[in-house]
Design an enzyme around this catalytic site. Structure first.
Site, PDB file in Angstrom:
ATOM      1  N   MET A  65     -26.960  45.499  44.539  1.00 30.28           N
ATOM      2  CA  MET A  65     -26.608  45.560  45.958  1.00 30.28           C
ATOM      3  C   MET A  65     -27.089  44.298  46.660  1.00 30.28           C
ATOM      4  O   MET A  65     -27.651  43.397  46.037  1.00 30.28           O
ATOM      5  CB  MET A  65     -27.172  46.837  46.581  1.00 30.28           C
ATOM      6  CG  MET A  65     -26.474  48.087  46.075  1.00 30.28           C
ATOM      7  SD  MET A  65     -27.132  49.609  46.779  1.00 30.28           S
ATOM      8  CE  MET A  65     -28.615  49.839  45.796  1.00 30.28           C
ATOM      9  N   HIS A  86     -10.498  60.911  18.576  1.00 31.08           N
ATOM     10  CA  HIS A  86     -10.756  60.990  17.138  1.00 31.08           C
ATOM     11  C   HIS A  86     -11.578  59.789  16.678  1.00 31.08           C
ATOM     12  O   HIS A  86     -12.574  59.938  15.959  1.00 31.08           O
ATOM     13  CB  HIS A  86      -9.431  61.049  16.371  1.00 31.08           C
ATOM     14  CG  HIS A  86      -9.602  61.012  14.878  1.00 31.08           C
ATOM     15  ND1 HIS A  86      -9.629  59.829  14.161  1.00 31.08           N
ATOM     16  CD2 HIS A  86      -9.800  62.001  13.972  1.00 31.08           C
ATOM     17  CE1 HIS A  86      -9.799  60.101  12.874  1.00 31.08           C
ATOM     18  NE2 HIS A  86      -9.908  61.410  12.726  1.00 31.08           N
ATOM     19  N   SER A 131     -20.865  79.382  16.694  1.00 34.76           N
ATOM     20  CA  SER A 131     -21.096  77.965  16.953  1.00 34.76           C
ATOM     21  C   SER A 131     -20.079  77.538  18.004  1.00 34.76           C
ATOM     22  O   SER A 131     -18.872  77.702  17.790  1.00 34.76           O
ATOM     23  CB  SER A 131     -20.927  77.134  15.683  1.00 34.76           C
ATOM     24  OG  SER A 131     -21.182  75.776  15.950  1.00 34.76           O
ATOM     25  N   LYS A 136     -37.579  51.672  46.474  1.00 29.10           N
ATOM     26  CA  LYS A 136     -38.265  50.541  47.086  1.00 29.10           C
ATOM     27  C   LYS A 136     -39.040  50.989  48.321  1.00 29.10           C
ATOM     28  O   LYS A 136     -40.231  50.670  48.474  1.00 29.10           O
ATOM     29  CB  LYS A 136     -37.264  49.448  47.462  1.00 29.10           C
ATOM     30  CG  LYS A 136     -37.927  48.160  47.968  1.00 29.10           C
ATOM     31  CD  LYS A 136     -36.898  47.188  48.524  1.00 29.10           C
ATOM     32  CE  LYS A 136     -35.990  46.648  47.462  1.00 29.10           C
ATOM     33  NZ  LYS A 136     -36.655  45.634  46.616  1.00 29.10           N
ATOM     34  N   ARG A 174     -33.105  44.621  52.801  1.00 29.53           N
ATOM     35  CA  ARG A 174     -32.873  44.840  51.371  1.00 29.53           C
ATOM     36  C   ARG A 174     -32.449  46.286  51.121  1.00 29.53           C
ATOM     37  O   ARG A 174     -32.851  47.193  51.845  1.00 29.53           O
ATOM     38  CB  ARG A 174     -34.147  44.558  50.563  1.00 29.53           C
ATOM     39  CG  ARG A 174     -34.551  43.098  50.489  1.00 29.53           C
ATOM     40  CD  ARG A 174     -35.793  42.971  49.609  1.00 29.53           C
ATOM     41  NE  ARG A 174     -36.119  41.595  49.255  1.00 29.53           N
ATOM     42  CZ  ARG A 174     -36.992  40.843  49.910  1.00 29.53           C
ATOM     43  NH1 ARG A 174     -37.621  41.337  50.967  1.00 29.53           N
ATOM     44  NH2 ARG A 174     -37.233  39.616  49.512  1.00 29.53           N
ATOM     45  N   ARG A 204     -42.168  48.714  41.232  1.00 24.81           N
ATOM     46  CA  ARG A 204     -41.289  49.768  40.701  1.00 24.81           C
ATOM     47  C   ARG A 204     -41.553  49.883  39.212  1.00 24.81           C
ATOM     48  O   ARG A 204     -42.135  48.985  38.596  1.00 24.81           O
ATOM     49  CB  ARG A 204     -39.823  49.446  40.964  1.00 24.81           C
ATOM     50  CG  ARG A 204     -39.327  48.173  40.303  1.00 24.81           C
ATOM     51  CD  ARG A 204     -37.918  47.819  40.740  1.00 24.81           C
ATOM     52  NE  ARG A 204     -37.493  46.529  40.219  1.00 24.81           N
ATOM     53  CZ  ARG A 204     -36.434  45.865  40.638  1.00 24.81           C
ATOM     54  NH1 ARG A 204     -35.683  46.385  41.587  1.00 24.81           N
ATOM     55  NH2 ARG A 204     -36.102  44.706  40.115  1.00 24.81           N
ATOM     56  N   GLY A 210     -30.349  43.986  41.392  1.00 28.14           N
ATOM     57  CA  GLY A 210     -29.315  42.986  41.610  1.00 28.14           C
ATOM     58  C   GLY A 210     -27.938  43.523  41.924  1.00 28.14           C
ATOM     59  O   GLY A 210     -27.000  42.749  42.138  1.00 28.14           O
ATOM     60  N   CYS A 221     -21.799  72.728  18.250  1.00 26.41           N
ATOM     61  CA  CYS A 221     -21.503  71.683  17.267  1.00 26.41           C
ATOM     62  C   CYS A 221     -20.483  70.676  17.771  1.00 26.41           C
ATOM     63  O   CYS A 221     -20.046  69.808  17.027  1.00 26.41           O
ATOM     64  CB  CYS A 221     -21.003  72.297  15.957  1.00 26.41           C
ATOM     65  SG  CYS A 221     -19.450  73.205  16.109  1.00 26.41           S
ATOM     66  N   TYR A 266     -29.822  76.305  18.267  1.00 27.97           N
ATOM     67  CA  TYR A 266     -29.800  74.945  17.748  1.00 27.97           C
ATOM     68  C   TYR A 266     -28.663  74.153  18.362  1.00 27.97           C
ATOM     69  O   TYR A 266     -27.717  74.711  18.942  1.00 27.97           O
ATOM     70  CB  TYR A 266     -29.671  74.935  16.222  1.00 27.97           C
ATOM     71  CG  TYR A 266     -28.323  75.394  15.695  1.00 27.97           C
ATOM     72  CD1 TYR A 266     -27.248  74.504  15.540  1.00 27.97           C
ATOM     73  CD2 TYR A 266     -28.106  76.731  15.345  1.00 27.97           C
ATOM     74  CE1 TYR A 266     -26.020  74.925  15.063  1.00 27.97           C
ATOM     75  CE2 TYR A 266     -26.872  77.161  14.872  1.00 27.97           C
ATOM     76  CZ  TYR A 266     -25.843  76.253  14.734  1.00 27.97           C
ATOM     77  OH  TYR A 266     -24.612  76.672  14.272  1.00 27.97           O
TER      78      TYR A 266
END
Length: 890
Positions: free
Chosen positions: A107, A468, A777, A26, A96, A352, A105, A844, A864
């Site tokens: 604070m 799980h 992996s 802000k 503020r 904002r 909203g 993985c 990957y």
């Protein structure tokens, strides 16, 4: 002396938009609007560094702050032509919050500060409107009492309602100045009676205490909850903005409103917003009066008779529209703007980045690329990867009523309704009748897999985000709420209680796995839609990213879903899940109960064709893409029956007695099975199990290769290896099975043998292991457990306390621990590549679908990531963002 205060307004500012870390969002944007020469009420920002000092000093403001505040107040007064605390020409200010990340909203705010019994008369004289002055004073008393003194705002609302009823008034606008004087008197009496002190009349005291209170609201309950949900570090703190008041409640030529430069729900390029005439900002969002639309188009769509701002104040609207366009072009993003019109003059109070739905975010990003406003790379950075979940799962209708009876962890996104059942057998039976069910368990285990598959959603009273239930539900795309500690489950009576509400088997409930909520009854849902904007953004992500994205999948449905979402192979096929299928569990149990190797091999011979067909289906779906298959991992006792009915059923098939079965279960039971006889240890004790699986893989690979005339890329992964000798022992047997299949079938197989790195010892000895392993992996679920010495199924009981108390910032099972687990991965990567330069490296565990963890994978150079099918789009986008960040392009 440290600079605590930065001024803005009157056409200049000491800050800029780039100073969000110091000034908060802000404050930085108020400074930027001032620099853009927009009409911004003058003010100053107290920095986030003061917030840090405030909490470090037992919630006390730094002594030197007062001098800088007084100097900045004088500047505001000079710009506004008023003096703070002056009896006849008073300057009033707002106080503020403003953190570096938007927390709308969460604070606290104080408006009209500087009013007292004397300055209210000065304001009445200046404005020529005593009613306005006393209305402003009563608002200030209520806000100050609530925010600074911690009083319940309902006490004041009750006093006002009683007064209006006694006087025969219906609306606040019916009250005149004399009425508001009486209300102010009652409010002040309430403060002294319930707050324990007289309402302060010194404006300097009001300001100092309000600044402290707004800093204090950084740690209120709702702000903490919001930070946890959005991964905002507590250490960031908030700034505080003190700004000259402008008044939208000074008559019919005054107004206040909130607007977006584009529609935040759809992304459509139209102004979208609401306003109120003769009102202050909080009235727009409080719902006391019905706001009006700012545009003629919006009014027409709403069917309202009230004039739009465009019609009522055309000159103000034209200036506002000009500001909208100027700010959107400057920030190159949708803006959420607050404004006030005081006696015909427009003032800009805030801008904002606008919060928007994921659907809108995609449209805006793609449209802005088409408009030439941003690049494709910038568009990729505009979408939060996690937000794509909104597009991939059903969500609750936001307009629907809901009765929330419990809240737990948002373990797997999406929403579902169904009949409550308490065991997997009932889930499967009821679902087979065409009815929808929610499986409710204290906790799930691998043997619940069929019930979880049959259910629309899963609710557990124990377990965390990586339990799980959570892991399997995410893989299946099922909504799941876990760790709902307030739910008390009674299996014997088939019911549970929550918040005094009893829910029985067959009752309908709804779960929201995105928010972690449990609701009574059926709540309507909205089905997901994937737009052309989604496809275009994903194409851009794929063009940019370096990391490949695979999926964790072991069923044809999982594999097809993964491919539909753009997966480039399977990074983890958990073969144990295949063994729990109802048609083969008995053969698995026969194998476990066999007294010798011959007996086990006979049972495994029954499993071989089933296992082979499993792999045939996966290889067919993947069409030449790599498929990494983890050989059997869990301890054998997990496959044995527990209930008397299940034991009796098994005994009829095997000819054993119930005593024999229970004896065998006792023999296999372990004190700590997760660190016991599982993974490669099981394969070494019973190599015939891994030999059967290897044969099934090789025969399936040969079949599909010949069918599609395309080489199948099988990667056989041996779990829980701690030492190279373990891998060598099992690799030799797998290679021997391959040679046998090649000889029998006259084929040449293409395959790799590698291992999961899920133990610290394996990571530290990766150079040795890599001499035999053709790929690594990283199984980060177990690697996190064994590094931290924490069971992931029990972690939720105390890790929330760790996060609340600042010991850790995030659950290490949700987002990869870079300092511990990450260092082990880094060591293993470096050692593995030094020993085998071409070794393939992936991840993985559940972290493979976490954007922050994917960023780490890019940093250490993995090849990957692999994640649950429904997180593949998230991983694709996160991988692109990680690459752009590494190149300093985001």
């Amino acid at each position: 002396m440290t600079k605590w205060v930065y001024s803005f307004g009157a056409g200049h500012a000491e800050g800029t938009a780039e100073m969000k870390d110091l000034l908060g969002g802000k404050g930085a944007n108020l400074a930027e609007m001032s620099n853009l020469d927009l009409q911004v009420p003058p003010g100053f920002t107290v920095t986030t560094e003061v917030c840090t000092a405030f909490y470090a000093n037992d919630r006390k403001l730094p002594a030197a702050l007062g001098i800088q505040v007084d100097a900045a107040l004088a500047q505001i007064g000079a710009a506004a032509g008023r003096t703070f605390g002056d009896e006849t020409n008073p300057l009033l200010v707002s106080v503020r919050s403003g953190g570096r990340a938007s927390m709308p909203g969460m604070m606290d705010t104080v408006l009209n500060l500087g009013l007292n019994d004397v300055t209210v008369e000065g304001l009445a004289s200046l404005s020529g409107d005593p009613r306005f002055a006393w209305d402003s004073y009563r608002r200030f008393v209520q806000m100050y009492a609530s925010v600074v003194l911690g009083m319940d705002h309902h006490s004041f609302e009750e006093l006002l309602d009683i007064y209006k009823e006694e006087q025969g008034h219906t609306f606040d606008t019916d009250l005149d100045a004399d009425d508001w004087k009486i209300i102010v008197g009652q409010y002040k009496e309430c403060v002294e009676r319930e707050g324990g002190e007289a309402f302060p009349q010194d404006p300097a005291e009001q300001l100092s205490r309000s600044i402290a209170a707004v800093f204090g609201s950084w740690r209120n309950a709702r702000a903490e909850t919001y930070r946890n949900l959005h991964n905002i570090p507590e250490s960031w703190g908030t700034a505080v903005n003190v700004q000259a008041m402008v008044f939208g409640n000074m008559g019919d030529d005054s107004a206040t409103g909130v607007a977006f430069t584009r529609n935040p729900a759809t992304g459509e390029r139209v102004y979208y917003g609401e306003y109120l005439v003769n009102a202050q900002g909080e009235d727009v969002v409080a719902g006391i009066r019905t706001p009006r639309q700012i545009t003629k188009k919006g009014r027409a769509e709403q069917g309202s008779a009230d004039p739009s701002l465009e019609e009522l104040m055309p000159e103000v609207y034209a200036e506002l529209a000009e500001n909208f366009d100027k700010l959107e072009r400057h920030y190159k993003d949708v803006q959420d703007i607050e404004f006030t019109v005081q006696q015909g003059r427009l003032w800009m109070l805030q801008t904002r980045g606008g919060k928007r739905t994921t659907k809108a975010a995609l449209k805006v990003a793609v449209d802005m690329v088409d408009e030439g406003l941003i690049t494709k790379e910038e568009a990729l950075g505009r979408i939060e990867p996690e937000s794509l979940d909104q597009l991939l799962h059903p969500t609750l209708d936001p307009a629907a009523e809901r009765t929330i009876i419990a809240t737990g962890l948002p373990a797997s996104p999406g929403a579902a309704s169904g009949e409550v059942v308490f065991n997997s057998e009932d889930a499967e039976r009821v679902a087979s009748d065409g009815r929808k069910v929610i499986l409710v368990r204290i906790e799930t285990s691998p043997e619940d897999i069929h019930g979880m598959h049959a259910a629309q959603g899963i609710l557990t009273s124990r377990g965390g985000m990586t339990s799980h239930a959570a892991v399997v539900a995410r893989g299946m795309g099922r909504p799941c709420v876990s760790g709902v500690g307030s739910v008390r489950i009674d299996y014997a009576r088939e019911r549970f209680t929550a918040m005094g509400q009893e829910v029985k088997k067959g009752d309908i409930i709804t779960i929201d796995g995105t928010r972690g909520q449990v609701m009574l009854g059926k709540v309507p849902t909205i089905q997901p839609e994937l737009s052309g904007d989604f496809s275009r953004l994903m194409e851009w992500a794929d063009d940019v990213r370096r990391l490949k994205v695979r999926a964790n999948a072991e069923t044809p449905l999982d594999a097809r879903t993964a491919r539909d979402f753009g997966a480039e192979g399977i990074g983890l096929c958990r073969t144990e899940h295949m063994f729990f299928d109802a048609e083969r569990i008995t053969s698995v149990q026969e194998m476990i109960l066999a007294g010798d190797e011959d007996g086990r091999r006979q049972a495994l011979d029954k499993l071989l064709p089933m296992q082979r067909q499993d792999f045939v289906e996966l290889f067919e779906i993947m069409r030449g893409l790599p498929v990494t298959i983890r050989l059997l991992d869990p301890p054998l006792h997990e496959f044995l029956p527990h209930s008397d009915d299940e034991i009796d059923k098994l005994c009829k098939v095997t000819g054993l007695t119930p005593g024999d079965v229970r004896d065998r279960a006792r023999d296999l039971a372990e004190t700590n099975p997760m660190l016991g006889h599982r993974g490669c240890r099981l394969g070494i004790s019973h190599p015939e199990i891994y030999e059967m699986q290897a044969r099934a893989i090789f025969e399936a690979a040969d079949h599909v290769s010949k069918e599609f005339k395309k080489t199948v890329e099988a990667e056989i992964m041996i779990p829980l290896v701690a030492d190279k000798s373990e891998l060598d022992y099992l690799k030799d047997r797998i290679v021997a099975v391959a040679a046998l299949v090649e000889s029998e079938r006259g084929c040449k197989l293409a395959f790799k043998v590698g291992t999961m790195i899920e133990l610290p010892r394996a990571a530290l000895n990766a150079d040795d292991i890599a001499q035999s392993a053709e790929f690594f992996s990283f199984g980060t679920n177990d690697l996190t457990q064994t590094t931290w010495g924490i069971s992931r199924d029990d972690a939720a009981r105390f890790l929330t306390d760790y996060i609340k108390k600042g010991i850790i910032e995030r659950d290490p099972f949700v987002s990869l621990d870079r300092q511990g687990v990450g260092q082990l991965i880094k060591i293993a990567v470096e050692k593995g590549r030094a020993a085998r330069p071409g070794i393939k490296l992936g991840i993985c565990g559940e972290h493979g679908g976490d954007p922050a963890s994917i960023d780490f994978c890019e940093t250490v150079g993995l090849d990957y990531v692999s994640c649950s099918p429904f997180r593949v789009p998230i991983a694709r986008l996160a991988a692109a963002q990680a690459f752009l960040t590494s190149k300093n392009q985001l």
